[in-house]
Scaffold this motif. Structure first.
Motif, PDB file in Angstrom:
ATOM      1  N   HIS A   1       0.852  -1.191   0.000  1.00  0.00           N
ATOM      2  CA  HIS A   1       0.000   0.000   0.000  1.00  0.00           C
ATOM      3  C   HIS A   1       0.887   1.240   0.000  1.00  0.00           C
ATOM      4  O   HIS A   1       1.084   1.870   1.054  1.00  0.00           O
ATOM      5  CB  HIS A   1      -0.920   0.012   1.221  1.00  0.00           C
ATOM      6  N   PRO A   2       1.456   1.615  -1.136  1.00  0.00           N
ATOM      7  CA  PRO A   2       2.448   2.701  -1.177  1.00  0.00           C
ATOM      8  C   PRO A   2       1.944   4.023  -0.626  1.00  0.00           C
ATOM      9  O   PRO A   2       2.734   4.842  -0.166  1.00  0.00           O
ATOM     10  CB  PRO A   2       2.769   2.814  -2.683  1.00  0.00           C
ATOM     11  N   GLU A   3       0.630   4.234  -0.668  1.00  0.00           N
ATOM     12  CA  GLU A   3       0.085   5.489  -0.160  1.00  0.00           C
ATOM     13  C   GLU A   3      -0.150   5.454   1.344  1.00  0.00           C
ATOM     14  O   GLU A   3      -0.507   6.465   1.955  1.00  0.00           O
ATOM     15  CB  GLU A   3      -1.230   5.812  -0.881  1.00  0.00           C
ATOM     16  N   GLY A   4       0.044   4.285   1.955  1.00  0.00           N
ATOM     17  CA  GLY A   4      -0.190   4.135   3.387  1.00  0.00           C
ATOM     18  C   GLY A   4      -1.634   3.807   3.697  1.00  0.00           C
ATOM     19  O   GLY A   4      -2.462   3.610   2.800  1.00  0.00           O
ATOM     20  N   GLY A   5      -1.953   3.730   4.974  1.00  0.00           N
ATOM     21  CA  GLY A   5      -3.324   3.432   5.382  1.00  0.00           C
ATOM     22  C   GLY A   5      -3.358   2.787   6.758  1.00  0.00           C
ATOM     23  O   GLY A   5      -2.350   2.698   7.458  1.00  0.00           O
ATOM     24  N   TRP A   6      -4.558   2.332   7.139  1.00  0.00           N
ATOM     25  CA  TRP A   6      -4.743   1.689   8.446  1.00  0.00           C
ATOM     26  C   TRP A   6      -4.317   0.227   8.354  1.00  0.00           C
ATOM     27  O   TRP A   6      -4.715  -0.489   7.432  1.00  0.00           O
ATOM     28  CB  TRP A   6      -6.206   1.767   8.873  1.00  0.00           C
ATOM     29  N   LEU A   7      -3.502  -0.192   9.297  1.00  0.00           N
ATOM     30  CA  LEU A   7      -3.139  -1.602   9.350  1.00  0.00           C
ATOM     31  C   LEU A   7      -4.376  -2.445   9.651  1.00  0.00           C
ATOM     32  O   LEU A   7      -5.209  -2.048  10.476  1.00  0.00           O
ATOM     33  CB  LEU A   7      -2.105  -1.850  10.446  1.00  0.00           C
ATOM     34  N   PRO A   8      -4.529  -3.604   9.028  1.00  0.00           N
ATOM     35  CA  PRO A   8      -5.602  -4.516   9.441  1.00  0.00           C
ATOM     36  C   PRO A   8      -5.437  -4.866  10.921  1.00  0.00           C
ATOM     37  O   PRO A   8      -4.321  -4.828  11.463  1.00  0.00           O
ATOM     38  CB  PRO A   8      -5.384  -5.736   8.538  1.00  0.00           C
ATOM     39  N   PRO A   9      -6.521  -5.218  11.603  1.00  0.00           N
ATOM     40  CA  PRO A   9      -6.434  -5.468  13.054  1.00  0.00           C
ATOM     41  C   PRO A   9      -5.390  -6.500  13.448  1.00  0.00           C
ATOM     42  O   PRO A   9      -4.706  -6.336  14.461  1.00  0.00           O
ATOM     43  CB  PRO A   9      -7.849  -5.934  13.404  1.00  0.00           C
ATOM     44  N   ASP A  10      -5.257  -7.577  12.666  1.00  0.00           N
ATOM     45  CA  ASP A  10      -4.272  -8.582  13.050  1.00  0.00           C
ATOM     46  C   ASP A  10      -2.845  -8.074  12.892  1.00  0.00           C
ATOM     47  O   ASP A  10      -1.971  -8.378  13.699  1.00  0.00           O
ATOM     48  CB  ASP A  10      -4.480  -9.871  12.244  1.00  0.00           C
ATOM     49  N   ARG A  11      -2.609  -7.266  11.852  1.00  0.00           N
ATOM     50  CA  ARG A  11      -1.265  -6.687  11.696  1.00  0.00           C
ATOM     51  C   ARG A  11      -0.997  -5.634  12.770  1.00  0.00           C
ATOM     52  O   ARG A  11       0.125  -5.487  13.259  1.00  0.00           O
ATOM     53  CB  ARG A  11      -1.113  -6.053  10.305  1.00  0.00           C
ATOM     54  N   ALA A  12      -2.018  -4.886  13.153  1.00  0.00           N
ATOM     55  CA  ALA A  12      -1.848  -3.908  14.233  1.00  0.00           C
ATOM     56  C   ALA A  12      -1.505  -4.609  15.533  1.00  0.00           C
ATOM     57  O   ALA A  12      -0.642  -4.153  16.302  1.00  0.00           O
ATOM     58  CB  ALA A  12      -3.112  -3.068  14.389  1.00  0.00           C
ATOM     59  N   ALA A  13      -2.160  -5.738  15.794  1.00  0.00           N
ATOM     60  CA  ALA A  13      -1.845  -6.508  17.001  1.00  0.00           C
ATOM     61  C   ALA A  13      -0.413  -7.021  16.959  1.00  0.00           C
ATOM     62  O   ALA A  13       0.301  -7.013  17.976  1.00  0.00           O
ATOM     63  CB  ALA A  13      -2.824  -7.677  17.145  1.00  0.00           C
ATOM     64  N   ASP A  14       0.027  -7.462  15.770  1.00  0.00           N
ATOM     65  CA  ASP A  14       1.401  -7.940  15.638  1.00  0.00           C
ATOM     66  C   ASP A  14       2.401  -6.809  15.915  1.00  0.00           C
ATOM     67  O   ASP A  14       3.437  -7.036  16.552  1.00  0.00           O
ATOM     68  CB  ASP A  14       1.633  -8.495  14.233  1.00  0.00           C
ATOM     69  N   LEU A  15       2.085  -5.606  15.431  1.00  0.00           N
ATOM     70  CA  LEU A  15       2.993  -4.484  15.648  1.00  0.00           C
ATOM     71  C   LEU A  15       3.073  -4.126  17.132  1.00  0.00           C
ATOM     72  O   LEU A  15       4.159  -3.879  17.669  1.00  0.00           O
ATOM     73  CB  LEU A  15       2.536  -3.273  14.827  1.00  0.00           C
ATOM     74  N   LEU A  16       1.933  -4.106  17.812  1.00  0.00           N
ATOM     75  CA  LEU A  16       1.942  -3.835  19.253  1.00  0.00           C
ATOM     76  C   LEU A  16       2.712  -4.926  19.995  1.00  0.00           C
ATOM     77  O   LEU A  16       3.463  -4.645  20.944  1.00  0.00           O
ATOM     78  CB  LEU A  16       0.521  -3.737  19.778  1.00  0.00           C
ATOM     79  N   ALA A  17       2.555  -6.154  19.553  1.00  0.00           N
ATOM     80  CA  ALA A  17       3.259  -7.263  20.203  1.00  0.00           C
ATOM     81  C   ALA A  17       4.771  -7.137  20.045  1.00  0.00           C
ATOM     82  O   ALA A  17       5.529  -7.561  20.926  1.00  0.00           O
ATOM     83  CB  ALA A  17       2.775  -8.591  19.638  1.00  0.00           C
TER      84      ALA A  17
END
Length: 906
Positions: free
Chosen positions: A680-696
């Motif tokens: 997603h070269p323009e950026g955007g909101w991470l999907p919930p599972d990817r957001a959880a992975d990033l927080l982890a």
């Protein structure tokens, strides 16, 4: 400064780092140098530098002798290679650029996070900090490429290299081989200790570069009219009025002398000893005058020209960088400096200010005039003053470095409408505030004020809430007006700080004491009830009808001696941390605020209020020569005392270090973000599972979840966890899921999950990008933790009450990332959520340490992963046993990472 000849494994091809733009930085003596990647055009310059090295320097650098080694290295450095970082440092010699240092780092192999490093400094410029500057910039470029370690091979007698590595501030180790060779390993991690060492070097260079500005050997005013009137003539008159006793010249093409001052027909005809030029010329002549100053060897400029187009300001800064000059302005009032060896007023204010002990830096000339007038009236005076205007070059950060190194500066007063590098400002201000008070006017608190400030200074709009967070973290005393700034400065100038927030109120009129007690309560100060023993002692001193509680009402007939005795008794009781003495003139007793100065109270501050005083604050002197402020009303005095209490509390806080957090996987997080941006070269909101992975990756515990694309996946996921699950509608733009009925809680078994899936699909249809199936979070206190990337200040951490009513509660506090341990603790305790975490009305509290830890980890995520522009955890569930992120959103955008602490001029 020499290192080995890069005798490591053969380089391998990797994607090349983008070529960086040249940057400028200061050496220890204040000299401006340029740092940039090498180009093929540098071959002659590198050959010249290598050819000038001594035979010993050549041997240290290349483990060889003769000119061939240098020529070979020059050719290598000028050939672009995807796996090498190569930098050169240059200085100006007249109109030519001279290369005086080079450095390179080669990645050891394709999958390595280590690189071999080497650099050289010209023999004639050693000992001025070029080696450490090169190492810092090589390390910064290497970190951007994922390199974590430098290795270097040197000869054992290469003491210069050992000094550079040892003084860099980075963790390092050395091993010997065959007796004559040393292998160094340098960890490139930026911890607090390293950043403090870098700040020390920058303070030294910045302060040295401002020496010609505040302690010039000679001054020239360019653009002086032959007749009175005009800015240039006003500045010349001020320099004469201040009795500036160093060489002083005017520049006017039509005169040989103006007001008794020798006049040069052009800048080129000025004597060599002129170090500071004040430019009072029209905007269209500004750049030409600056070029002439640079060619003539002038070292500092202050441009008082107003209405300068942004393009002219940009060109003016480039000229100053080219010639190594420091610039104050344009669009400023000028500069002033007073001390035992100098009296210089190069401003065009209405009066020559009083010399003194305050360092003053402002962006608005009008605000500067007001502050200087107040300081003169109070006898505080200014030791150094700079009206920064558009801040094309010299900024608040530079001034902080000067004041930190100036023993004559006892307190600092600032008015800043914009910040070029806020995180560096916070670190610098924190260093200065540990030794002397730093006060600032909170300009641009409102939206209208922010717009006006941006228009006024050609700066980006700076929201008041971020400015307040910045000041609070840095220990800066934030005030809301010039009057409040000066009122607080008058008290802090005494050096007497309260050890707590308990205030004893002593007056000769009961009504004023009551008003003062109310003002204390509203300002967060306490007016404790006195003990019986203290009451009895006060009763013995005062008339029988006196009220001896707190407030103390001595009565209209109390004379100065009685009131002084009462103040001394309270001060020695241990039941108060400060005394507020209110004096109401009556026909029964003649009272003077000097009794507050003459009272023997040790180090306890006594704040006097004379209610018929016209001015908000005046200064009174006692018999022993001590000065104390006297205020015109209790509210003003209490406000100043509250600032003193806040500052004293900040000084008592533990040291401000960013904690080392275990279990952080920064590289995994960076890879996760990179993969998303690749798709997603323009950026955007991470999907919930990817957001959880990033927080982890940063050790933030999330309630386990699966983003289900179909009904069967949802059923299978729900069966993994024991107990009920939550189901949440998901599409990237959905913010408040509960508001639209997108959250289903407590679903148990396959049938309920299937029914929940169908219900969400019936409600949202094609909008759904999936359904989040998540284990139910534990019951606890619902909090909000978030990050928003401010355009000026960078990542801002928010904390407060969470849940569906978070916006209604409006309970939020903010700090800038990264957070020190003290920052995280203060962030938690500055909201109403802290009361719930402590346990409220029989409800169990929450694990405060775990909340602080989660905030620190979220702040570190934002500081390291600069592509994260927004993150919110709501709710963050706190229980007595820890915290769990129940719902969260993270947005990323492509951007170039820059290190805010890297030494470079703006």
């Amino acid at each position: 400064m020499e290192v080995d000849g890069m005798t490591g494994a053969a380089p391998v091809t990797r994607p090349a780092a983008p070529a960086g733009e040249p940057v400028h930085a200061l050496l220890a003596d204040g000299t401006t140098v340029s740092i940039r990647p090498t180009t093929p055009q540098d071959l002659d310059g590198l050959n010249a530098m290598f050819a000038a090295l001594s035979p010993e320097s050549v041997r240290m650098r290349f483990f060889a002798s003769g000119a061939a080694a240098g020529r070979s290295a020059a050719e290598r450095l000028c050939e672009p290679h995807p796996d090498r970082i190569a930098l050169v440092v240059s200085v100006r010699r007249g109109e030519a650029e001279e290369i005086v240092g080079e450095g390179e780092a080669w990645r050891l192999r394709a999958d390595a996070d280590a690189a071999e490093v080497g650099f050289t400094v010209a023999d004639r410029l050693r000992g001025r900090g070029i080696g450490t500057l090169l190492l810092e910039h090589l390390a910064d470029a290497a970190r951007a490429l994922g390199i974590r370690t430098f290795v270097a091979e040197t000869l054992s007698e290469n003491l210069a290299m050992k000094r550079v590595i040892a003084s860099a501030g980075l963790h390092h180790s050395a091993t010997f081989e065959h007796g004559s060779t040393v292998f160094h390993e340098i960890d490139l991690t930026e911890d607090d200790a390293y950043l403090e060492v870098v700040a020390d070097r920058e303070f030294t260079g910045s302060a040295a570069s401002l020496e010609p500005l505040f302690r010039p050997r000679g001054v020239a005013v360019v653009g002086v009219g032959r007749r009175p009137g005009g800015v240039g003539r006003a500045i010349l008159d001020h320099l004469l009025a201040a009795e500036f006793d160093r060489p002083l010249f005017a520049v006017n093409p039509h005169a040989d002398e103006i007001a008794g001052v020798p006049c040069a027909r052009s800048i080129e005809l000025l004597p060599d000893r002129i170090e500071l030029a004040v430019l009072a010329v029209p905007p269209e002549a500004l750049v030409e005058a600056a070029i002439a100053c640079g060619r003539h060897g002038i070292r500092a400029l202050t441009a008082v020209t107003s209405s300068v187009p942004k393009s002219v300001g940009t060109t003016l800064k480039a000229v100053c960088r080219r010639y190594g000059m420091r610039l104050v302005g344009p669009n400023g009032l000028g500069v002033a400096s007073f001390g035992t060896d100098i009296s210089m007023d190069a401003t065009f204010g209405p009066h020559t200010p009083l010399g003194g002990t305050a360092g003053v830096g402002v962006q608005s000339g009008g605000v500067g005039i007001a502050i200087l007038d107040h300081l003169s009236r109070l006898g505080i005076g200014a030791g150094s003053f700079a009206s920064l205007g558009d801040k094309a070059d010299v900024s608040g950060n530079d001034l902080l470095a000067w004041w930190a190194r100036d023993p004559a500066t006892e307190l600092v007063l600032l008015h800043l409408e914009s910040f070029g590098n806020p995180r560096k400002f916070a670190r610098y201000a924190r260093r200065v505030a540990r030794t002397k008070p730093v006060l600032a006017v909170m300009a641009g608190r409102s939206a209208a004020g922010s717009r006006a400030a941006a228009s006024h200074t050609s700066a980006a709009i700076t929201p008041g809430i971020t400015r307040e967070a910045l000041y609070r973290q840095a220990g800066v005393i934030a005030t809301r007006s010039v009057a409040e700034l000066v009122e607080a400065a008058a008290l802090l100038r005494t050096g007497l700080l309260p050890t707590g927030r308990r205030v004893a109120v002593v007056s000769n009129a009961g009504g004023t004491g009551v008003l003062a007690a109310d003002a204390c309560a509203e300002a967060g100060l306490t007016v404790p009830e006195f003990s019986d023993a203290l009451r009895e002692r006060l009763s013995a001193l005062l008339r029988p009808a006196a009220a001896c509680g707190n407030p103390v009402d001595a009565g209209a007939g109390a004379n100065g001696a009685a009131l002084r005795d009462a103040v001394e008794t309270v001060a020695s009781s241990g039941e108060a941390d400060a005394v507020l003495l209110l004096l109401v003139p009556t026909a029964l007793a003649e009272l003077s605020p000097t009794l507050a100065v003459d009272a023997r109270t040790g180090a306890m501050p006594v704040v006097a209020v004379l209610v018929d005083q016209a001015a908000g604050v005046e200064t009174v002197m006692g018999a022993d020569g001590r000065f104390l402020p006297c205020y015109g009303d209790a509210e003003t005095a209490v406000r100043a005392l509250s600032h003193a209490c806040d500052y004293a509390e900040w000084l008592r806080r533990p040291g401000g270090e960013v904690p080392q957090l275990p279990g952080v996987r920064s590289r995994d997080a960076a890879r996760l973000v990179s993969l998303f941006l690749a798709a997603h070269p323009e950026g955007g909101w991470l999907p919930p599972d990817r957001a959880a992975d990033l927080l982890a990756c940063y050790g933030i515990r999330c309630a386990r979840l699966v983003l289900a694309a179909d009904e069967q996946t949802a059923v299978t996921a729900a069966a993994v966890w024991d107990g009920p699950v939550a189901m949440k509608a998901y599409w990237p733009e959905l913010v408040h899921k509960s508001d639209v009925g997108g959250v289903l809680l407590g679903l148990s078994g396959p049938e309920e999950v299937r029914a929940g899936w169908r219900r969400l699909h019936e409600r949202f249809g094609g909008q759904l990008a999936g359904v989040v199936v998540q284990e139910m979070a534990p019951d606890g206190i619902e909090l909000l933790a978030g990050v928003d990337d401010d355009a000026v200040f960078g990542p801002l951490v928010a904390f407060g009450t969470g849940g569906t009513a978070t916006d209604l509660a409006a309970d939020r506090a903010y700090r800038l990332a990264p957070l020190t341990g003290a920052d995280a603790d203060e962030l938690v305790h500055s909201t109403r959520a802290a009361r719930m975490l402590a346990g409220f009305r029989g409800r169990p509290g929450g694990d405060v340490a775990a909340v602080r830890d989660a905030l620190s980890r979220l702040a570190l995520l934002a500081a390291e992963q600069t592509c994260v522009t927004e993150a919110e955890i709501n709710p963050l569930i706190a229980t007595p046993n820890g915290v769990t992120a129940a719902d969260f959103r993270i947005r990323v955008e492509p951007r170039t990472q820059t290190d805010p602490y890297l030494r470079r001029l703006r």
